[in-house]
Design a protein around this motif. Sequence first.
Motif, PDB file in Angstrom:
ATOM      1  N   PRO A  39      -2.707   0.652  10.145  1.00 38.48           N
ATOM      2  CA  PRO A  39      -1.979  -0.538   9.695  1.00 38.48           C
ATOM      3  C   PRO A  39      -2.592  -1.103   8.412  1.00 38.48           C
ATOM      4  O   PRO A  39      -3.810  -1.289   8.329  1.00 38.48           O
ATOM      5  CB  PRO A  39      -2.155  -1.529  10.857  1.00 38.48           C
ATOM      6  CG  PRO A  39      -2.720  -0.751  11.994  1.00 38.48           C
ATOM      7  CD  PRO A  39      -3.411   0.447  11.413  1.00 38.48           C
ATOM      8  N   VAL A  40      -1.746  -1.339   7.418  1.00 41.05           N
ATOM      9  CA  VAL A  40      -2.197  -1.820   6.111  1.00 41.05           C
ATOM     10  C   VAL A  40      -1.352  -3.019   5.712  1.00 41.05           C
ATOM     11  O   VAL A  40      -0.132  -2.996   5.853  1.00 41.05           O
ATOM     12  CB  VAL A  40      -2.040  -0.708   5.048  1.00 41.05           C
ATOM     13  CG1 VAL A  40      -2.152  -1.277   3.641  1.00 41.05           C
ATOM     14  CG2 VAL A  40      -3.088   0.373   5.248  1.00 41.05           C
ATOM     15  N   SER A  41      -1.996  -4.077   5.235  1.00 38.94           N
ATOM     16  CA  SER A  41      -1.218  -5.160   4.620  1.00 38.94           C
ATOM     17  C   SER A  41      -1.550  -5.192   3.136  1.00 38.94           C
ATOM     18  O   SER A  41      -2.710  -5.122   2.724  1.00 38.94           O
ATOM     19  CB  SER A  41      -1.500  -6.501   5.291  1.00 38.94           C
ATOM     20  OG  SER A  41      -2.819  -6.887   5.042  1.00 38.94           O
ATOM     21  N   MET A  70      -8.206  -1.140  14.341  1.00 40.35           N
ATOM     22  CA  MET A  70      -8.639  -1.273  12.937  1.00 40.35           C
ATOM     23  C   MET A  70      -7.438  -1.424  12.000  1.00 40.35           C
ATOM     24  O   MET A  70      -6.414  -0.791  12.200  1.00 40.35           O
ATOM     25  CB  MET A  70      -9.433  -0.037  12.525  1.00 40.35           C
ATOM     26  CG  MET A  70      -9.990  -0.168  11.117  1.00 40.35           C
ATOM     27  SD  MET A  70     -11.255   1.065  10.786  1.00 40.35           S
ATOM     28  CE  MET A  70     -12.338   0.848  12.179  1.00 40.35           C
ATOM     29  N   SER A  71      -7.599  -2.303  11.016  1.00 36.69           N
ATOM     30  CA  SER A  71      -6.538  -2.434  10.017  1.00 36.69           C
ATOM     31  C   SER A  71      -7.173  -2.748   8.670  1.00 36.69           C
ATOM     32  O   SER A  71      -8.375  -3.026   8.584  1.00 36.69           O
ATOM     33  CB  SER A  71      -5.557  -3.521  10.431  1.00 36.69           C
ATOM     34  OG  SER A  71      -6.230  -4.759  10.467  1.00 36.69           O
ATOM     35  N   LEU A  72      -6.387  -2.680   7.626  1.00 40.67           N
ATOM     36  CA  LEU A  72      -6.922  -2.690   6.262  1.00 40.67           C
ATOM     37  C   LEU A  72      -6.064  -3.612   5.412  1.00 40.67           C
ATOM     38  O   LEU A  72      -4.836  -3.629   5.548  1.00 40.67           O
ATOM     39  CB  LEU A  72      -6.844  -1.253   5.730  1.00 40.67           C
ATOM     40  CG  LEU A  72      -7.653  -0.843   4.520  1.00 40.67           C
ATOM     41  CD1 LEU A  72      -9.156  -0.965   4.809  1.00 40.67           C
ATOM     42  CD2 LEU A  72      -7.336   0.612   4.168  1.00 40.67           C
ATOM     43  N   ARG A  73      -6.712  -4.377   4.523  1.00 41.86           N
ATOM     44  CA  ARG A  73      -5.970  -5.126   3.508  1.00 41.86           C
ATOM     45  C   ARG A  73      -6.195  -4.439   2.157  1.00 41.86           C
ATOM     46  O   ARG A  73      -7.319  -4.035   1.839  1.00 41.86           O
ATOM     47  CB  ARG A  73      -6.449  -6.572   3.434  1.00 41.86           C
ATOM     48  CG  ARG A  73      -5.810  -7.346   2.247  1.00 41.86           C
ATOM     49  CD  ARG A  73      -5.902  -8.826   2.439  1.00 41.86           C
ATOM     50  NE  ARG A  73      -5.117  -9.215   3.562  1.00 41.86           N
ATOM     51  CZ  ARG A  73      -3.979  -9.946   3.508  1.00 41.86           C
ATOM     52  NH1 ARG A  73      -3.509 -10.356   2.341  1.00 41.86           N
ATOM     53  NH2 ARG A  73      -3.330 -10.249   4.602  1.00 41.86           N
ATOM     54  N   ILE A  74      -5.123  -4.274   1.401  1.00 43.36           N
ATOM     55  CA  ILE A  74      -5.248  -3.690   0.059  1.00 43.36           C
ATOM     56  C   ILE A  74      -4.739  -4.717  -0.938  1.00 43.36           C
ATOM     57  O   ILE A  74      -3.603  -5.198  -0.825  1.00 43.36           O
ATOM     58  CB  ILE A  74      -4.464  -2.371  -0.037  1.00 43.36           C
ATOM     59  CG1 ILE A  74      -5.028  -1.400   1.010  1.00 43.36           C
ATOM     60  CG2 ILE A  74      -4.519  -1.815  -1.448  1.00 43.36           C
ATOM     61  CD1 ILE A  74      -4.675   0.027   0.845  1.00 43.36           C
ATOM     62  N   ALA A  81      -9.341  14.071   9.415  1.00 41.78           N
ATOM     63  CA  ALA A  81      -8.930  12.941   8.574  1.00 41.78           C
ATOM     64  C   ALA A  81      -7.485  13.145   8.145  1.00 41.78           C
ATOM     65  O   ALA A  81      -7.186  14.027   7.330  1.00 41.78           O
ATOM     66  CB  ALA A  81      -9.832  12.849   7.335  1.00 41.78           C
ATOM     67  N   MET A  82      -6.590  12.363   8.727  1.00 38.13           N
ATOM     68  CA  MET A  82      -5.160  12.413   8.360  1.00 38.13           C
ATOM     69  C   MET A  82      -4.554  11.027   8.568  1.00 38.13           C
ATOM     70  O   MET A  82      -5.007  10.275   9.426  1.00 38.13           O
ATOM     71  CB  MET A  82      -4.396  13.434   9.216  1.00 38.13           C
ATOM     72  CG  MET A  82      -4.665  14.907   8.915  1.00 38.13           C
ATOM     73  SD  MET A  82      -4.128  15.504   7.274  1.00 38.13           S
ATOM     74  CE  MET A  82      -2.333  15.463   7.450  1.00 38.13           C
ATOM     75  N   ASN A  83      -3.511  10.728   7.808  1.00 40.64           N
ATOM     76  CA  ASN A  83      -2.766   9.469   7.966  1.00 40.64           C
ATOM     77  C   ASN A  83      -3.649   8.232   7.797  1.00 40.64           C
ATOM     78  O   ASN A  83      -3.387   7.180   8.375  1.00 40.64           O
ATOM     79  CB  ASN A  83      -2.078   9.418   9.344  1.00 40.64           C
ATOM     80  CG  ASN A  83      -1.169  10.614   9.594  1.00 40.64           C
ATOM     81  OD1 ASN A  83      -1.380  11.400  10.513  1.00 40.64           O
ATOM     82  ND2 ASN A  83      -0.162  10.778   8.766  1.00 40.64           N
ATOM     83  N   GLY A  84      -4.698   8.360   6.995  1.00 40.56           N
ATOM     84  CA  GLY A  84      -5.572   7.219   6.750  1.00 40.56           C
ATOM     85  C   GLY A  84      -6.490   6.886   7.908  1.00 40.56           C
ATOM     86  O   GLY A  84      -7.083   5.807   7.944  1.00 40.56           O
ATOM     87  N   LEU A  85      -6.618   7.809   8.854  1.00 40.13           N
ATOM     88  CA  LEU A  85      -7.480   7.588  10.011  1.00 40.13           C
ATOM     89  C   LEU A  85      -8.465   8.741  10.147  1.00 40.13           C
ATOM     90  O   LEU A  85      -8.196   9.854   9.693  1.00 40.13           O
ATOM     91  CB  LEU A  85      -6.635   7.480  11.296  1.00 40.13           C
ATOM     92  CG  LEU A  85      -5.744   6.237  11.397  1.00 40.13           C
ATOM     93  CD1 LEU A  85      -4.833   6.332  12.621  1.00 40.13           C
ATOM     94  CD2 LEU A  85      -6.591   4.961  11.482  1.00 40.13           C
ATOM     95  N   ALA A 130       2.272   4.473  -3.629  1.00 34.57           N
ATOM     96  CA  ALA A 130       1.098   5.320  -3.375  1.00 34.57           C
ATOM     97  C   ALA A 130       0.748   5.309  -1.881  1.00 34.57           C
ATOM     98  O   ALA A 130       0.425   6.356  -1.301  1.00 34.57           O
ATOM     99  CB  ALA A 130      -0.083   4.841  -4.212  1.00 34.57           C
ATOM    100  N   LEU A 131       0.829   4.138  -1.273  1.00 34.96           N
ATOM    101  CA  LEU A 131       0.503   4.039   0.158  1.00 34.96           C
ATOM    102  C   LEU A 131       1.560   4.737   1.009  1.00 34.96           C
ATOM    103  O   LEU A 131       1.251   5.343   2.038  1.00 34.96           O
ATOM    104  CB  LEU A 131       0.369   2.569   0.555  1.00 34.96           C
ATOM    105  CG  LEU A 131      -0.844   1.874  -0.081  1.00 34.96           C
ATOM    106  CD1 LEU A 131      -0.742   0.372   0.095  1.00 34.96           C
ATOM    107  CD2 LEU A 131      -2.148   2.406   0.527  1.00 34.96           C
TER     108      LEU A 131
END
Lengths: 162, 162, 162, 162
Positions: free
Chosen positions: D42-44, D1-5, C138-142, D33-34
């Motif tokens: 990938p995060v939006s 995979m990607s994430l919305r915050i 688990a690193m870099n959010g993956l 923080a991100l």
Amino acid sequence: MSLRIIATGGTFDKHYDPLSGNLIFRESVLPEALDRARLTLPVSFESLLALDSLDMQDSHRQQIREACERSVEDRIVIVHGTDTMPETAQVLGQAALKKTIVLTGAMVPYQIARSDALFNLGFACAAANLAAVGVYVAMNGLLFSWDDVMKNRDVGVFQSLR
Amino acid sequence: MSLRIIATGGTFDKHYDPLSGNLIFRESVLPEALDRARLTLPVSFESLLALDSLDMQDSHRQQIREACERSVEDRIVIVHGTDTMPETAQVLGQAALKKTIVLTGAMVPYQIARSDALFNLGFACAAANLAAVGVYVAMNGLLFSWDDVMKNRDVGVFQSLR
Amino acid sequence: MSLRIIATGGTFDKHYDPLSGNLIFRESVLPEALDRARLTLPVSFESLLALDSLDMQDSHRQQIREACERSVEDRIVIVHGTDTMPETAQVLGQAALKKTIVLTGAMVPYQIARSDALFNLGFACAAANLAAVGVYVAMNGLLFSWDDVMKNRDVGVFQSLR
Amino acid sequence: MSLRIIATGGTFDKHYDPLSGNLIFRESVLPEALDRARLTLPVSFESLLALDSLDMQDSHRQQIREACERSVEDRIVIVHGTDTMPETAQVLGQAALKKTIVLTGAMVPYQIARSDALFNLGFACAAANLAAVGVYVAMNGLLFSWDDVMKNRDVGVFQSLR
């Protein structure tokens, strides 16, 4: 009254480099540290060198002396590595400039938990404001004259020669 | 030379309380802050009060005066809330003790990001070491005499009366 | 549900040594980090090794495997240096234990400003709770499978082999 | 995979205001923080609201529901005040969107020493990546279903209803 703050590198200003795992120099932390201090005292900041003080040569010390000479402010704080801070203080003391010059630094980088950097910076700024013309080292909550100070590397503190 | 440091509360020393969501007083942060500073200067620490300075009454100011009177150290730093720091300075100034007393505090608590607390503590310790007998306020990188200082609450800085 | 957290050293857990100016190992920061996390999830913490992962030998990896085998908890987070995290993951993956094992670490030590350590620890704890039996990095959010992960040292991120 | 915050305010995102001495909202700390988290995932990021959760009304909860509906990402982390996090989770749970939605927050603001914010953010990001479609609360190292969670305000922890 106004103050010149000169960065020369040292532990105070080291950053962690995630790629190499080493502590390196990047842009100085001093502008951020001074911003935190919420100063109304006028301060001019000069980023002169970015050196580990063990790497500091005579030519670098002459650069620091010249920076002090040309400073329009009569009260100067120099942020410097601890290992050769007394040597640079000696060069500046023997130059006998008509200014109040205070060298300080840190045993733990500003960026690392429980650093002494911000305390030392505050201490040095007050000393530069209040002390007579001369050259001083400000560490461990004490103000040493340039001709009576050494770093005791075994315990990591500055002390008088006597 | 040695130094007494007296905690009386104020923003410097506020802690976040997770249950209430408020900033409250618990044990002082000063022992930790002084430990960070890596002092070899002998310091005796006294936790006298833990008050928001807006809650400070005359009786509390008399307690602070008495603590300064009985201090065996002639050089004293008082950590105090900013809102009534000039009032306490006035009480101590009029008492005309034969000591060097420096009041300081913080605009942002020690525990919160980008706090000025540690800088101010360093500044005040140097001022207490170097200034003549008298009572002073050390904030914003300046040292004010007790009879010439006010807090400008609109901008959150200390300034001279003149 | 309960969790075992095993410290093995790595960047996550490095401390600055003021005497040498180097980053070294002392007691692990993990108990403090876990305390901050305000867990009600039952956690047992084991300080197994304190090594830079470049110094990790096969014998150390066998020690880690044995620690996972004897763990009474079926869900395990291992805090590990980043440089050889995939190698250790491979040893554990090939051991085919019937447990969910998540290796994590940090690119910047927990003690240094803007560290990713606490984020990664939280990420790894959730992954250990939720992922199927297997070994992961688990690193870099993956979350990577043990047989499909490498560290790209040029840019300091973990990525899939494909 | 990607994430919305999605930021909605809450303790996680409170800043200290030096003028008033209160904790207030300014621009969200989440981008910083991100950034610390060194994500390659990938995060939006969406800054939707900046509210103490005790001030959150039904209309605000509908805004949050609509933000989840229109999110192109199927995996969503919502940073929310702790006091009414279960109420918002219930609104979202009853909306039965075909997404994985994880609410998290902090008992101590991100900006204050020993905050749980970054751990919780990491935990929530992993949970959003790994959990099945549904609505969850991630606090104290545990992942609760939206219909089985309450905040025990006496001790400041989240727990199951049973």
